[in-house]
Design an enzyme around this catalytic site. Structure first.
Site, PDB file in Angstrom:
ATOM      1  CG  ASP A 103      14.358  77.587  16.837  1.00 32.96           C
ATOM      2  OD1 ASP A 103      13.504  77.597  17.176  1.00 32.96           O
ATOM      3  OD2 ASP A 103      15.250  76.920  16.783  1.00 32.96           O
ATOM      4  CB  CYS A 119       4.215  69.594  22.292  1.00 30.77           C
ATOM      5  SG  CYS A 119       5.677  69.601  22.028  1.00 30.77           S
TER       6      CYS A 119
END
Ligand code: SAH
Length: 399
Positions: free
Chosen positions: A253, A343
């Site tokens: 990340d 998303c």
């Protein structure tokens, strides 16, 4: 009829309302009578004067009003919100086993999909985290908080009205306690795992509840595999892979804070830390580096942030999805799984599948779809509001 202010639509513009779609765009409105304030309830009439709906007025937004009810006999008052909230909460009680409900992390209210435009309520055990994302939800804020306390029997409520969409509604960002003295750092329970959550500073309301069941799918695939979890946040997929018996898990990340929580979450669950590592960096660059280093994995999760909030950004988003999917297909060993998500509201499931197909083609890889994934059912989709479906995913297996 009440003496609410009135919106009169242009001729023919009542069609979407007759299909029970809850948005009224500024361009559909012929005139507004009665000078409604932001969030106030207006009656929506067709050009001919027929009643269509009661809606919340939003003077700053292109979505000038959002429908509360299509029923002329239903007033928008405290009882209305009690009914809507009760119905939304009752649904979740059927989705999560009663025994675990008090501890569960679950979305209790998902805005338009629950007939409550602009309102999000997530439950983290005994704490509620609320987002008021439309002028109408904001207008009824105190009533909604009061009813949430009444209907859930809980006392801790925290507000995370700091999403970008508030700006479009002309509303300032607001974060802080709304009731009780909620702790900002909580531990949530999900499918037998526990996670540290920061409800004040974490993404969205603190956790990606929409991926709950998809993380389970990864759990069941991961045994004995080398797993790469890209865009891992606080380790939702990584922990599931570890508990499912993965040989190794690498969590990537760009957020150092998220990776700290990810490590802490591995420890919190007594998972084998020696099989887990984290790497801070940009996934787009790291995948290239891994390619150059000839690294390979058996299972790769790609769960990037929203690249395209609206359809107009779909093209740029498509390039982003294609890039990471192409690189990941190359890093997969034969027989390996690519668990890939979007998303972005602007990229629908059919387009996403095309992008992944073209990534496989350009990577020179053959792959099959084993499963289509979507948001968990506590983020339901109203049939009249397909915009509520935003999360789509595929589990692909490389030949
Ligand atoms: N899979 C996670 C949720 C992912 S949210 C879960 O199940 O909980 C998207 C994550 O991508 C965020 O944590 C964000 O910090 C990270 N991110 C955004 N852009 C990135 C980039 N270019 N490279 C790496 N991480 C990125």
């Amino acid at each position: 009829m009440s003496d609410n202010p009135v919106i009169i639509l242009k001729p023919g513009r009542e069609k979407s309302l007759l299909r029970r779609h809850p948005w009224i765009f500024s361009g559909a409105i012929a005139r507004v009578e009665g000078d409604p304030t932001s969030g106030a309830t207006v009656e929506v009439l067709s050009f001919k004067g027929d009643f269509l709906a009661r809606a919340a007025y939003s003077p700053a937004s292109q979505i000038r009003a959002r429908v509360w009810t299509f029923d002329p006999s239903q007033l928008v008052d405290e009882d209305f919100f009690r009914r809507q909230l009760r119905r939304a909460i009752a649904l979740r009680e059927t989705l999560v086993p009663a025994k675990s409900f008090p501890l569960s992390a679950v979305r209790l209210v998902y805005a338009e999909s629950d007939g409550l435009p602009g309102l999000i309520v997530d439950r983290y055990g005994a704490t509620l985290v609320v987002q008021f994302l439309s002028a109408g939800a904001e207008y009824w804020r105190e009533t909604i908080v009061k009813l949430l306390l009444e209907l859930t029997g809980l006392s801790q409520v925290y507000e995370r009205s700091d999403a970008d969409v508030r700006e479009l509604e002309g509303l300032p960002s607001r974060v802080g306690p709304l009731s009780g003295a909620p702790r900002e750092k909580l531990i949530l329970h999900e499918e037998g795992l526990q996670f540290h959550v920061d409800i004040a500073r974490g993404h969205k309301t603190g956790f990606y509840l929409d991926q709950r069941l998809n993380r389970q799918s990864v759990r069941y695939l991961a045994r004995d595999l080398d797993v790469l979890d890209c865009f891992c946040y606080t380790g939702g997929f990584s922990l599931n892979a570890l508990v499912g018996g993965a040989k190794s898990v690498l969590s990537v990340d760009s957020s150092a804070e998220a990776l700290v929580l990810c490590r802490e979450n591995v420890t919190l669950n007594n998972l084998p830390a020696e099989r887990h590592s984290v790497l801070e960096g940009d996934v787009f660059q790291l995948l290239r580096r891994f390619r150059d280093e000839n690294r390979s994995f058996n299972l790769i999760v790609l769960d990037p942030p929203k690249f395209a909030p609206t359809a107009s950004q779909a093209e740029k988003a498509s390039r982003g999805y294609k890039d990471i999917n192409l690189l990941a297909f190359k890093l997969l060993r034969p027989g390996g799984y690519q668990v890939t998500f979007s998303c972005s509201g602007g990229v629908d499931a059919a387009l996403f599948q095309k992008i992944v197909a073209s990534a496989a083609l350009d990577a020179g890889v053959e792959a099959q779809i084993l499963e289509h994934l979507e948001q968990t059912p506590d983020h339901p989709v109203s049939l009249q509001f397909p915009e509520g479906a935003y999360l789509k995913g595929l589990i692909c297996r490389k030949s």
